[in-house]
Scaffold this motif. Structure first.
Motif, short mmCIF file in Angstrom:
data_model
loop_
_atom_site.label_atom_id
_atom_site.label_comp_id
_atom_site.label_asym_id
_atom_site.label_seq_id
_atom_site.Cartn_x
_atom_site.Cartn_y
_atom_site.Cartn_z
N THR A 252 0.81 -1.21 0.00
CA THR A 252 0.00 0.00 0.00
C THR A 252 0.85 1.26 0.00
OG1 THR A 252 -1.76 -1.17 1.16
CG2 THR A 252 -1.84 1.22 1.22
N GLU A 253 1.86 1.34 0.88
CA GLU A 253 2.62 2.60 0.95
C GLU A 253 3.37 2.86 -0.35
OE1 GLU A 253 6.24 2.77 3.37
OE2 GLU A 253 5.66 0.83 4.19
N ASP A 254 3.83 1.80 -1.02
CA ASP A 254 4.54 1.98 -2.29
C ASP A 254 3.58 2.41 -3.40
OD1 ASP A 254 6.94 1.31 -1.08
OD2 ASP A 254 6.72 -0.83 -1.54
N LYS A 277 -4.04 -7.16 1.86
CA LYS A 277 -2.96 -7.98 1.31
C LYS A 277 -1.54 -7.59 1.76
CE LYS A 277 -5.40 -10.31 -2.20
NZ LYS A 277 -6.69 -10.39 -1.54
N ASP A 278 -1.39 -6.47 2.48
CA ASP A 278 -0.04 -6.11 2.93
C ASP A 278 0.55 -7.19 3.82
OD1 ASP A 278 -0.38 -3.79 1.55
OD2 ASP A 278 0.09 -2.43 3.20
N GLY A 279 -0.27 -7.77 4.71
CA GLY A 279 0.20 -8.80 5.63
C GLY A 279 0.70 -10.02 4.87
N LEU A 282 4.04 -9.45 3.15
CA LEU A 282 5.21 -9.44 4.02
C LEU A 282 5.24 -10.67 4.92
CD1 LEU A 282 5.24 -5.66 5.02
CD2 LEU A 282 6.53 -6.81 3.22
N SER A 283 4.65 -11.78 4.45
CA SER A 283 4.58 -12.95 5.32
C SER A 283 5.93 -13.65 5.37
CB SER A 283 3.49 -13.91 4.82
OG SER A 283 3.68 -14.17 3.45
N GLY A 284 6.13 -14.43 6.43
CA GLY A 284 7.38 -15.19 6.57
C GLY A 284 8.36 -14.51 7.51
N GLU A 285 9.51 -15.13 7.60
CA GLU A 285 10.57 -14.72 8.51
C GLU A 285 11.18 -13.39 8.06
OE1 GLU A 285 12.93 -14.89 11.56
OE2 GLU A 285 11.84 -16.78 11.17
N GLU A 286 10.97 -12.30 8.84
CA GLU A 286 11.41 -10.97 8.38
C GLU A 286 12.91 -10.88 8.13
OE1 GLU A 286 11.16 -6.18 9.26
OE2 GLU A 286 9.88 -7.55 10.42
N GLY A 287 13.70 -11.46 9.04
CA GLY A 287 15.15 -11.43 8.85
C GLY A 287 15.55 -12.00 7.50
N LYS A 288 14.80 -13.00 7.04
CA LYS A 288 15.10 -13.65 5.76
C LYS A 288 14.62 -12.83 4.57
CE LYS A 288 16.81 -17.78 7.03
NZ LYS A 288 18.07 -18.36 6.53
N GLU A 329 4.09 -16.57 -1.29
CA GLU A 329 3.25 -15.36 -1.43
C GLU A 329 4.00 -14.09 -1.04
OE1 GLU A 329 0.62 -18.62 -1.63
OE2 GLU A 329 2.12 -18.16 -0.09
N ASN A 330 5.15 -14.22 -0.36
CA ASN A 330 5.90 -13.03 0.03
C ASN A 330 6.28 -12.24 -1.23
OD1 ASN A 330 8.72 -11.68 0.31
ND2 ASN A 330 7.93 -11.81 2.40
N LEU A 331 5.99 -10.92 -1.19
CA LEU A 331 6.16 -10.07 -2.36
C LEU A 331 7.57 -10.13 -2.93
CD1 LEU A 331 4.97 -7.89 -4.22
CD2 LEU A 331 5.69 -6.20 -2.55
N TYR A 332 8.57 -10.10 -2.05
CA TYR A 332 9.95 -10.04 -2.52
C TYR A 332 10.37 -11.39 -3.09
CZ TYR A 332 9.46 -5.79 0.10
OH TYR A 332 8.98 -4.59 0.56
#
Length: 439
Positions: A252-254, A277-279, A282-288, A329-332
């Motif tokens: 959303t912010e982008d 859908k933002d959640g 950005l799902s999964g292990e943030e450090g990764k 599903e993680n965007l990156y």
């Protein structure tokens, strides 16, 4: 060209807009339009016909400006009345090339000076188009001023008196090169090919009335330079028709930042207000996934240089390093998997390409709940890989899913839909052949 299906109205909080005059069914063609002016992007000037916007291996080059290219003499002849003035302008600047927006603005001026086009029936005149100059940050305004000077320089060879001629022929707000350039950059549409790759830019005045929504009820698809607007949901009478101005597969912010910078408004659509859908993105292990996010600029660079070997190596290394701790599903992760797909296709590594492609499909299904061209094309790409690798039953299944989308977004008569129907027929006959040869 204007169907009675839509009408202008003032959209609360958004200014002008278009709404449905009657009930519109999902998949229905709402309107189709040819551009008032258009041009092929500089980046693709050598690969796309400047008249019909078809890609070709080898094109005829205009011997005078050395820039315009055509399929054959037929396209070249048909383009000449529109290219004549541009050709002189291009010659005067050689070896420099004006930017896409300068070329488009000039073509717009030429179109307005020879109004053979029945521009009277447009719902939205150029005069009314927003330039947003008053609300623009200084830096952006300066960038546009440089383009405006370029436009004047570009035009002065062809017609020293053109600027006077513009004075009498053009509406007051379009005489100023700066306001004209601002209107063009804010209101032009990207023209894309069958694979949704950008090939040019065009101005479709009536369709500039369409407002944005991050989950729109209409999508635009091109056939050559003709723009077709189709409904992707059932629309009730008096509902506003919306499209998405940007690629919606982002946070959303982008999305909001991009809309603010490019189009000068803050989006308050339902998807933005609910951060829908933002959640999931950005799902999964943030450090990764941070590692994936931080790698993206470097990967984009490799892609821009067409350095496919290194790109594929980097992507596959990154993807295996995060493994299952970051879901598909993680965007990156999705962006990097898509890049790996691109790179594998360019390198002709079909098995890898297919497995990357298949991996992206569940995420695409989640992110595009309504029929969307991007989702349809992704399914088609994967189906073609499965077909080529002789996974015929998988391919047929994937092509069927693509067809369920494309029949709404592109319509039954679009070349892409025809191609898809052919692919399904091929699968069927290959399956029949296999089963008869077994007995």
């Amino acid at each position: 060209m204007m169907a009675p299906m839509l009408e202008r109205f003032v959209s609360p909080g958004k200014g002008n807009g278009l709404r449905a005059a009657g009930r519109i069914r999902k998949g229905e063609l709402v309107i189709s339009a040819e551009p008032l002016a258009c041009c092929v992007s500089n980046r693709l000037a050598k690969e796309v016909c400047h008249h019909c916007f078809t890609r070709h291996e080898s094109l005829l080059r205009c011997s005078q400006c050395k820039m315009a290219r055509y399929c054959n003499t037929t396209c070249q002849k048909q383009a000449w009345s529109g290219h004549k003035r541009e050709c002189k302008c291009l010659q005067s600047l050689l070896p420099r090339l004006p930017t896409d927006s300068v070329r488009l603005a000039a073509k717009l001026i030429f179109a307005l000076l020879s109004p053979s086009k029945s521009s009277s029936e447009e719902l939205y005149t150029l005069e009314e188009h927003e330039s947003h100059l008053t609300s623009m940050p200084e830096q952006k305004k300066q960038g546009l001023s440089q383009l405006a000077s370029m436009l004047e320089l570009y035009l002065q060879q062809e017609a020293p008196d053109l600027l006077q001629e513009m004075g009498s022929a053009l509406p007051p707000s379009c005489r100023e090169p700066l306001s004209l350039i601002a209107k063009v950059t804010c209101n032009c549409f990207t023209i894309s090919d069958g694979e949704l790759q950008e090939i040019g830019v065009g101005l479709y005045p009536s369709l500039s009335l369409l407002n944005h929504d991050c989950r729109p009820n209409c999508v635009m698809v091109f056939e050559g330079t003709k723009l077709e607007l189709r409904a992707v949901r059932d629309i009730d009478p008096e509902d506003e028709l919306t499209i998405s101005y940007i690629e919606t597969l982002s946070l959303t912010e982008d999305r909001q930042r991009q809309l603010e910078e490019q189009y000068h408004f803050t989006c308050h659509c339902q998807r933005c207000d609910s951060r829908d859908k933002d959640g999931l993105m950005l799902s999964g292990e943030e450090g990764k996934w941070r590692l994936l996010k931080e790698a993206l600029p470097r990967l984009e660079g490799l892609k821009a240089e067409s350095n496919w070997e290194t790109l594929l190596e980097s992507c596959s290394h990154l993807l295996s390093s995060v493994g299952g701790e970051v879901p598909e599903e993680n965007l990156y992760k999705l962006r990097i998997t898509d890049m790996a797909l691109d790179a594998s296709v360019h390198l002709g590594r079909w098995e890898e390409a297919m497995s990357y492609g298949v991996t992206t499909l569940p995420a695409y299904r989640q992110y595009y709940p309504d029929p969307h061209p991007v989702h349809g094309i992704q399914l088609m790409r994967v189906g073609k890989l499965q077909h080529y690798l002789e996974n015929i039953e998988d391919a047929l299944d994937t092509f069927r899913q693509a067809y369920e989308i494309v029949k709404f977004t592109h319509g039954e008569d679009h070349p892409l839909t025809t191609e898809l129907t052919m692919k399904m027929k091929e699968c069927h006959s290959e399956m029949d052949h296999h089963s008869s040869s077994r007995h």
